[in-house]
Design an enzyme around this catalytic site. Structure first.
Site, PDB file in Angstrom:
ATOM      1  N   ASP A  58      43.170  38.943  37.479  1.00 40.27           N
ATOM      2  CA  ASP A  58      41.771  38.930  37.042  1.00 40.27           C
ATOM      3  C   ASP A  58      40.808  39.402  38.129  1.00 40.27           C
ATOM      4  O   ASP A  58      41.183  39.574  39.284  1.00 40.27           O
ATOM      5  CB  ASP A  58      41.387  37.515  36.571  1.00 40.27           C
ATOM      6  N   ASN A 115      41.500  22.561  34.423  1.00 44.13           N
ATOM      7  CA  ASN A 115      41.364  22.493  32.960  1.00 44.13           C
ATOM      8  C   ASN A 115      42.536  23.172  32.247  1.00 44.13           C
ATOM      9  O   ASN A 115      42.521  23.341  31.036  1.00 44.13           O
ATOM     10  CB  ASN A 115      40.038  23.105  32.506  1.00 44.13           C
ATOM     11  N   HIS A 123      43.561  26.346  32.736  1.00 41.81           N
ATOM     12  CA  HIS A 123      43.484  27.810  32.557  1.00 41.81           C
ATOM     13  C   HIS A 123      44.522  28.507  33.437  1.00 41.81           C
ATOM     14  O   HIS A 123      44.922  28.012  34.481  1.00 41.81           O
ATOM     15  CB  HIS A 123      42.061  28.351  32.768  1.00 41.81           C
ATOM     16  N   GLU A 158      40.523  30.579  29.449  1.00 43.60           N
ATOM     17  CA  GLU A 158      39.972  29.231  29.401  1.00 43.60           C
ATOM     18  C   GLU A 158      40.413  28.507  28.123  1.00 43.60           C
ATOM     19  O   GLU A 158      40.704  29.153  27.113  1.00 43.60           O
ATOM     20  CB  GLU A 158      38.436  29.297  29.433  1.00 43.60           C
TER      21      GLU A 158
HETATM   22  P1  PGA Z   1      43.159  27.297  42.955  1.00 39.89           P
HETATM   23  O1  PGA Z   1      42.729  27.970  41.586  1.00 39.89           O
HETATM   24  O2  PGA Z   1      44.460  27.921  43.354  1.00 39.89           O
HETATM   25  O3  PGA Z   1      42.056  27.662  43.913  1.00 39.89           O
HETATM   26  O4  PGA Z   1      43.277  25.835  42.724  1.00 39.89           O
HETATM   27  C1  PGA Z   1      43.636  28.010  40.544  1.00 39.89           C
HETATM   28  C2  PGA Z   1      42.993  28.539  39.299  1.00 39.89           C
HETATM   29  O5  PGA Z   1      41.819  28.239  39.036  1.00 39.89           O
HETATM   30  O6  PGA Z   1      43.670  29.259  38.544  1.00 39.89           O
END
Ligand code: PGA
Length: 239
Positions: A67, A136, A138, A143
């Site tokens: 992304d 959450n 995702h 999302e």
């Molecule tokens: P993080 O993010 O590795 O910084 O915890 C993971 C994500 O939001 O996919």
């Protein structure tokens, strides 16, 4: 689905990098699906080490990132293109033309998404797809929602994600509100999916891997449908 629980973050990073090192040794022109965020940083450091030791070369490797924020130029310090350059690409012998991060500044965002998906499809998708997971649930920027989008698309970020990612920006207002993200379908077409989770804040969401259910409200749960998944987490996330 294989679940590996590591003692700590260091061990998680080494374990994750080993899968990629083994793949590149076996297939020098591997296609890697890569993720940003705090979780894979240690894995990238291990990959740089393996390159510097002469263990692997990225000369023929191709990469596709999950992304990119809409509106951020690749030179912006919080763009995922910049992150990847600073974590990995600048320190190994990869041909930058073989590294792909969606262009968040494209005039035609839908065209950019279609093109990104088409390129992935032509390559047969990733040999290994690395994923982090949001608190959450995702993956990429897919999302939680009643319906999820299959291919690469533009996704509005939910409040919880904006809040979580604001730690990297001067203020919450500066966090982009949209991103280009590979879709759940683009992720599930990878040959091997490796999901990384570290830290006590991932504890709650990782509980969802203890049941036999899937839900679009926990997008990461859809990887339970994939035949080759490895989850690597540290003890804090697994508790
Ligand atoms: P993080 O993010 O590795 O910084 O915890 C993971 C994500 O939001 O996919």
């Amino acid at each position: 689905m294989e679940i590996i629980v590591c003692k700590n973050y260091d061990e998680l990073s080494k374990k994750a990098s080993q899968f990629i090192i083994d793949l590149i040794k076996e297939k020098s022109n591997a296609v890697l699906g890569l993720a940003t965020g705090g979780t894979p940083e240690g894995m990238y450091a291990e990959l740089v080490k393996a390159y510097k030791n002469g263990e692997i070369s990225f000369k023929d490797v191709k990469t596709y990132n999950l992304d990119e924020y809409v509106g951020l130029d690749g030179n912006h310090e919080q763009s995922y293109r910049y992150f990847m350059n600073k974590q990995l690409f600048d320190y190994v012998d990869i041909n930058k033309a073989n590294t792909h991060v969606p262009n968040g500044k494209a005039d035609d965002l839908d065209g950019e998404c279609k093109n990104y998906e088409k390129n992935l499809e032509e390559l047969g998708y990733a040999d290994i797809q690395i994923l982090g997971i949001g608190t959450n649930g995702h993956i990429g920027f897919n999302e939680p929602a009643e319906e999820l989008i299959i291919p690469t698309h533009v996704e509005p970020l939910v409040e919880e994600t904006i809040e979580a990612n604001s730690r990297y920006f001067d203020s919450k207002d500066e966090v982009p509100k949209e991103a280009i993200s590979m879709g759940i379908g683009s992720i599930l077409k990878a040959k091997h999916i490796i999901l990384l989770a570290s830290g006590a804040n991932k504890n709650e969401i990782m509980k969802y891997f203890n049941n036999d259910k899937i839900s679009t409200n926990v997008p990461a749960s859809l990887i339970k449908l994939h035949p080759h998944v490895t989850i690597i987490m540290d003890e804090d996330a697994a508790k």
